[in-house]
Design a protein around this motif. Structure first.
Motif, short mmCIF file in Angstrom:
data_model
loop_
_atom_site.label_atom_id
_atom_site.label_comp_id
_atom_site.label_asym_id
_atom_site.label_seq_id
_atom_site.Cartn_x
_atom_site.Cartn_y
_atom_site.Cartn_z
N TYR A 83 15.25 3.09 -0.01
CA TYR A 83 15.86 1.60 -0.14
C TYR A 83 16.75 1.12 0.62
O TYR A 83 17.59 2.16 0.94
N ASN A 89 13.01 5.70 -1.84
CA ASN A 89 11.77 4.92 -2.28
C ASN A 89 10.38 5.77 -2.28
O ASN A 89 9.96 6.33 -0.90
N MET A 91 7.46 4.63 -2.95
CA MET A 91 6.25 3.84 -3.08
C MET A 91 5.42 3.94 -2.26
O MET A 91 3.84 3.91 -2.41
N THR A 92 5.43 4.29 -0.91
CA THR A 92 4.48 4.55 0.11
C THR A 92 3.53 5.98 -0.15
O THR A 92 2.57 6.07 0.28
N GLN A 97 -2.08 5.01 -5.74
CA GLN A 97 -1.42 3.62 -5.76
C GLN A 97 -1.44 3.12 -7.01
O GLN A 97 -1.85 1.97 -7.48
N LYS A 99 0.88 1.65 -9.46
CA LYS A 99 2.09 1.31 -9.25
C LYS A 99 2.37 0.19 -10.58
O LYS A 99 1.73 -0.93 -10.40
N THR A 111 4.59 4.79 -12.92
CA THR A 111 4.15 5.04 -11.56
C THR A 111 4.01 6.52 -11.10
O THR A 111 4.73 7.32 -11.46
N GLU A 113 4.30 9.05 -9.10
CA GLU A 113 5.01 9.19 -7.92
C GLU A 113 4.93 10.94 -8.03
O GLU A 113 4.53 11.61 -8.75
N SER A 472 5.71 -0.90 6.28
CA SER A 472 5.32 -1.29 4.86
C SER A 472 6.53 -0.21 3.99
O SER A 472 6.52 0.75 4.49
N ASP A 473 7.16 -0.87 2.97
CA ASP A 473 7.72 -0.20 2.02
C ASP A 473 7.32 0.18 0.63
O ASP A 473 8.13 0.46 -0.28
N ASN A 474 5.97 -0.29 0.56
CA ASN A 474 5.25 -0.44 -0.65
C ASN A 474 3.90 0.26 -0.76
O ASN A 474 3.65 0.96 -1.72
#
Length: 607
Positions: A83, A89, A91-92, A97, A99, A111, A113, A472-474
């Motif tokens: 981030y 981060n 999230m990618t 997915q 989330k 999440t 992860e 993309s960051d998410n």
């Protein structure tokens, strides 16, 4: 643990046969530990955790050696990005997915992860790592260790199916070398018994991704056994109606398929396409024999579901920037399937089938042109992808080809020299621009550092290919090999090495290097199933020195553009006994060579 009650556990039962499937030897190399990546930076975060940057997005596991951590729970979280505040981060690379969903029993805002937790029961030095799993990451966040001096060793280990390198490409432009490295790193990150789309949130063997990237993979690694297995994976999952699935192993996804769980057209095309490529690249006729009937059943399903030669069931040019015209992509791939299966039939001396499917492909091409190609060569709405599929699959006549190429060139120029294609259009775009006599447009697309393109990814800090052209960051993965087809272009058009369409184990080679591009050197090597092919050239002003080597039991058709003359060992090419000139035009030369080593000198035409 001492005192653990295992009285309720069942004992293993001896079975006289496997419960499911057929037990057979593993047909591909095992997954092995490859390169080690050591930390580029270790930074302590405000919450007391330590953030490790390994400098490379990779697939594998962490190796962490610690001491004096009795009673601690050491947690390792993984991610591809940071981030803006420097925190991890994840999230990618979130699994599936998931989330921000509420999962019963796990609390709100869960999440899924990537995370490992190690519970330590003594102060002695221990190695913390994982078995039977892997993660996709560049960064690791380690918590539960109060003093980093208790970490005595740390690195990341890359894990992948141990395919062997067979190719190398390097040129005078560092950006292209960095793109090549990014492509190779991405591919190797996604070879884990199946070729996955990404190494973290899905890990699925999507057929469409392989359709877009198989040749780039084969130029860089020995993919014979691996892709033979991929064919068998899709064969194992064939649906009751003869359709191939979207993924193999099948996970239940069947977007825009043909019923019974079958997948979309371009994705199912992976089975017959790989059969043809396994024959072209490796001379594997046996796999064609073994799988021909299933490829034929697939084509029969396509034929039944088509309406007047037109197909509409497909996702289209996946991740395209321009508007997708799904029915154009679907019908183009319907044509390609008919063409390939006609070729496969002829390989097996099934002449009746060969003629039948040749006529089917001609029928599809005729209906395609009637419906989608106008008098100016515009295919459908005229996107770069539409033009490329029409050209690359060989549907147009010579006059139609010239018109379609003109539309393609104009679209690229209208787009400020940038691509608008998704995974399928991108595979063919640069090649079709070279075929159209505009290699400088192809080079400009690849060498651009602006959006969209590979240089843009590198400018944004990428070390592996993104799933999507935009940053993309998410949502979108940062480790997807489906845009790696640019590496295929490096081999085929800068080095100039490709199999002839009718090749049997690379016995017939097409050699078409683009000398006129703003490069001063290219070193390209491919260790084919018949031996090493080398195409190395250097350029000073308008003089090119070109060393070409082809292996025994091969022949080559050389095509050179924008040239004034060619010499071989100080003799004009026309006077040399080792070559046979096939065609001579003012700025083009085509000649035939047998195997051997050649030292050419080429004078280029002045601009």
């Amino acid at each position: 643990s001492v005192g653990f009650d295992d009285s309720h556990w069942y004992s293993a039962q001896v079975s006289d046969k496997p419960g499911l499937g057929i037990m057979e030897a593993q047909p591909i190399p095992p997954i092995r530990v490859g390169k080690r990546y050591f930390s580029k930076e270790v930074r302590r975060l405000e919450n007391g955790a330590y953030l490790i940057d390994f400098g490379q997005n990779l697939t594998g596991r962490i190796y962490l050696k610690v001491r004096n951590c009795k009673g601690k729970k050491v947690q390792v979280r993984y991610g591809e990005l940071l981030y803006p505040d420097g925190k991890l981060n994840p999230m990618t690379s979130v699994c599936g997915q998931i989330k921000g969903h509420t999962i019963p029993g796990l609390g709100d805002n869960f999440t899924a992860e990537q995370k490992d937790v190690f519970s330590l029961v003594s102060d002695r030095e221990r190695v913390l790592t994982t078995n039977f799993t892997y993660h996709g990451f560049r960064y690791a966040e380690i918590s539960g260790i109060n003093d980093f001096s208790n970490v005595t060793d740390i690195f990341a280990e890359r894990l992948h199916t141990a395919v062997q390198p067979v190719g190398s490409f390097q040129c005078s432009e560092d950006l292209l070398n960095r793109i090549q490295k990014m492509c190779v790193e991405t591919l190797i990150s996604n070879l884990h018994s199946v070729q996955t789309d990404c190494p973290h949130r899905e890990k699925f063997g999507y057929g469409g991704d392989i359709v877009a990237s198989s040749e780039f993979a084969m130029f860089n690694f020995d993919m014979w056994a691996f892709y033979r297995k991929v064919v068998k994976d899709f064969s194992d999952e064939v649906r009751p109606n003869g359709g191939f699935t979207e993924t193999a192993p099948f996970v239940g996804i069947d977007d825009f398929g043909f019923g019974d769980g079958s997948g979309p057209l371009a994705w199912g095309s992976v089975h017959p396409l790989l059969l043809w490529q396994l024959y072209q690249y490796y001379g594997d006729r046996l796999i064609v024999e073994e799988e021909y009937e299933k490829a034929k059943q697939w084509l029969e399903l396509l034929e039944k579901s088509a309406k007047d030669g037109i197909q509409t069931q497909c996702i289209g040019d996946h991740e395209s920037i321009a508007e997708k015209q799904v029915e154009v992509s679907a019908t183009a791939y319907y044509y390609l399937n008919a063409k390939i299966i006609s070729i496969l039939a002829n390989i097996l001396n099934k002449s009746d089938d060969g003629e039948k499917y040749k006529k089917l492909s001609e029928y599809i091409a005729r209906k395609f042109k009637e419906k989608y190609v106008d008098e100016n060569g515009k295919v459908g709405i005229g996107t770069q992808a539409n033009q490329c599929l029409f050209l690359a699959f060989g549907m147009p006549s010579y006059e139609e080809k010239l018109k379609a190429e003109k539309v393609l060139i104009e679209d690229v120029m209208r787009s400020s020299g940038r691509l608008t294609t998704g995974i399928f259009g991108t595979k063919y775009l640069m090649r079709m621009l070279c075929e159209a006599g505009t290699p400088e447009l192809a080079y400009g697309i690849v060498a651009s550092r602006e959006f969209p393109g590979w240089g843009y990814m590198l400018e944004k800090g990428a070390t592996t290919l993104w799933e999507h052209w935009e940053f993309s960051d998410n949502v979108f993965s940062h480790n997807h090999p489906m845009f790696g087809s640019v590496s295929e272009w490096f081999y085929k058009d800068l080095g100039g090495i490709s199999p002839d369409e009718g090749a049997y184990g690379f016995d017939r080679i097409v050699i078409k290097p683009e000398f006129s591009l703003p490069l001063t050197s290219v070193n390209c090597r491919y260790n084919s199933v018949r031996g090493e092919i080398i195409s190395n050239w250097t350029k000073k002003e308008n003089i090119v020195r070109w060393q070409l080597k082809t292996p025994p039991n091969t022949s080559g058709r050389v095509v050179l553009h924008n040239i004034e003359y060619v010499e071989l060992e100080n003799l004009p090419i026309e006077e040399h006994t080792e070559v046979r000139v096939l065609n001579r035009e003012p700025s083009k030369l085509e000649f035939f060579i047998e195997n051997g080593s050649f030292d050419f000198q080429v004078r280029l035409r002045a601009n």
